[in-house]
Design a protein around this motif. Structure first.
Motif, PDB file in Angstrom:
ATOM      1  N   ILE A  44       0.842  -1.208   0.000  1.00 23.83           N
ATOM      2  CA  ILE A  44       0.000   0.000   0.000  1.00 23.83           C
ATOM      3  C   ILE A  44       0.872   1.252   0.000  1.00 23.83           C
ATOM      4  O   ILE A  44       0.628   2.187  -0.772  1.00 23.83           O
ATOM      5  N   ALA A  45       1.897   1.264   0.834  1.00 24.80           N
ATOM      6  CA  ALA A  45       2.792   2.423   0.891  1.00 24.80           C
ATOM      7  C   ALA A  45       3.480   2.645  -0.451  1.00 24.80           C
ATOM      8  O   ALA A  45       3.635   3.793  -0.895  1.00 24.80           O
ATOM      9  N   SER A  46       3.876   1.575  -1.118  1.00 25.66           N
ATOM     10  CA  SER A  46       4.509   1.695  -2.436  1.00 25.66           C
ATOM     11  C   SER A  46       3.551   2.286  -3.460  1.00 25.66           C
ATOM     12  O   SER A  46       3.940   3.129  -4.276  1.00 25.66           O
ATOM     13  N   LEU A  85       3.734   6.422   7.539  1.00 25.27           N
ATOM     14  CA  LEU A  85       3.163   5.750   8.704  1.00 25.27           C
ATOM     15  C   LEU A  85       2.728   4.315   8.429  1.00 25.27           C
ATOM     16  O   LEU A  85       2.740   3.489   9.340  1.00 25.27           O
ATOM     17  N   LEU A  86       2.362   3.997   7.202  1.00 25.65           N
ATOM     18  CA  LEU A  86       2.033   2.611   6.878  1.00 25.65           C
ATOM     19  C   LEU A  86       3.283   1.843   6.449  1.00 25.65           C
ATOM     20  O   LEU A  86       3.385   0.639   6.668  1.00 25.65           O
ATOM     21  N   GLY A  87       4.222   2.550   5.832  1.00 25.66           N
ATOM     22  CA  GLY A  87       5.453   1.905   5.381  1.00 25.66           C
ATOM     23  C   GLY A  87       6.461   1.656   6.480  1.00 25.66           C
ATOM     24  O   GLY A  87       7.377   0.848   6.322  1.00 25.66           O
ATOM     25  N   ALA A  88       6.329   2.329   7.611  1.00 29.69           N
ATOM     26  CA  ALA A  88       7.311   2.175   8.694  1.00 29.69           C
ATOM     27  C   ALA A  88       7.310   0.761   9.266  1.00 29.69           C
ATOM     28  O   ALA A  88       8.374   0.211   9.574  1.00 29.69           O
ATOM     29  N   ALA A  89       6.147   0.146   9.392  1.00 26.06           N
ATOM     30  CA  ALA A  89       6.086  -1.224   9.903  1.00 26.06           C
ATOM     31  C   ALA A  89       6.789  -2.181   8.948  1.00 26.06           C
ATOM     32  O   ALA A  89       7.536  -3.070   9.366  1.00 26.06           O
ATOM     33  N   TYR A  90       6.579  -1.989   7.655  1.00 28.16           N
ATOM     34  CA  TYR A  90       7.257  -2.825   6.661  1.00 28.16           C
ATOM     35  C   TYR A  90       8.769  -2.611   6.706  1.00 28.16           C
ATOM     36  O   TYR A  90       9.545  -3.563   6.623  1.00 28.16           O
ATOM     37  N   THR A  91       9.183  -1.366   6.871  1.00 28.43           N
ATOM     38  CA  THR A  91      10.612  -1.057   6.952  1.00 28.43           C
ATOM     39  C   THR A  91      11.246  -1.766   8.143  1.00 28.43           C
ATOM     40  O   THR A  91      12.355  -2.294   8.046  1.00 28.43           O
ATOM     41  N   LEU A  92      10.552  -1.802   9.261  1.00 30.72           N
ATOM     42  CA  LEU A  92      11.035  -2.519  10.433  1.00 30.72           C
ATOM     43  C   LEU A  92      11.106  -4.020  10.157  1.00 30.72           C
ATOM     44  O   LEU A  92      12.071  -4.681  10.520  1.00 30.72           O
TER      45      LEU A  92
END
Length: 190
Positions: free
Chosen positions: A32-34, A74-81
């Motif tokens: 979604i973030a992408s 804010l949605l991509g931060a979880a994926y980055t982690l």
């Protein structure tokens, strides 16, 4: 915070399926973030084209880009982690063993990440409730309602917290020999 480490340590094998489910959610959020990156670029290009071709512009288009940027972060931060690409201070981390890294990540998640996310959720949730109750809108002419983007704050930090719990489970499982970490640490190329 010590209780999170204890739970992750004692029940890591039983919690690995939960960790995998959280990781799937994180992957979905990364997609979604992408897509939000692409959509923000398209909105920006269309807005600029319309503004120069027919001299029309709206603050709503600019605010929509701002909303999409907030969603990306804010949605991509979880994926980055999840994929171990988050920013860290790499003074000694690159020079230590994988086992020591797992301990740093496990304790860092419990001591720093968890409290920070809880504090951010605590402070941003009332802000969202107030904006939603008042149906807060932008003060700019033609602006958008604000509560959807404000909702991204507590939701985003809750997702980071959830992913952090998944990472603590995986690090505890790796320390106990139940899990091979998928995204190994890569030393910066500087």
């Amino acid at each position: 915070m010590a209780s999170l480490v204890a739970i992750a340590w004692l029940f890591c094998r039983q919690l690995l399926p939960l960790s995998r489910a959280i990781d799937k959610l994180g992957e979905w959020l990364g997609v979604i973030a992408s897509w939000l990156v692409l959509l923000a670029c398209l909105v920006s290009a269309i807005n600029a084209t319309v503004r120069y071709l027919i001299s029309y512009s709206s603050n709503a288009w600019l605010e929509l880009q701002w909303y999409m940027f907030a969603g990306m972060v804010l949605l991509g931060a979880a994926y980055t982690l999840k994929v171990n690409e988050h920013v860290r201070v790499d003074l000694i981390y690159g020079a230590i063993s994988d086992r020591a890294r797992h301990w740093i990540d496990l304790l860092g998640g419990a001591i720093f990440l968890t409290p920070m996310c809880l504090v951010m959720i605590w402070f941003t949730w009332p802000w969202f409730v107030q904006a939603w109750t008042l149906n807060e809108s932008s003060s700019n002419a033609g602006g958008l309602i604000r509560w959807p983007v404000i909702l991204l704050l507590p939701v985003g930090f809750a997702l980071i917290l959830l992913q952090g719990f998944s990472e603590m489970i995986k690090r505890a499982a790796a320390l106990r020999g139940f899990h091979q970490h998928e995204y190994a640490y890569e030393k910066p190329l500087q």
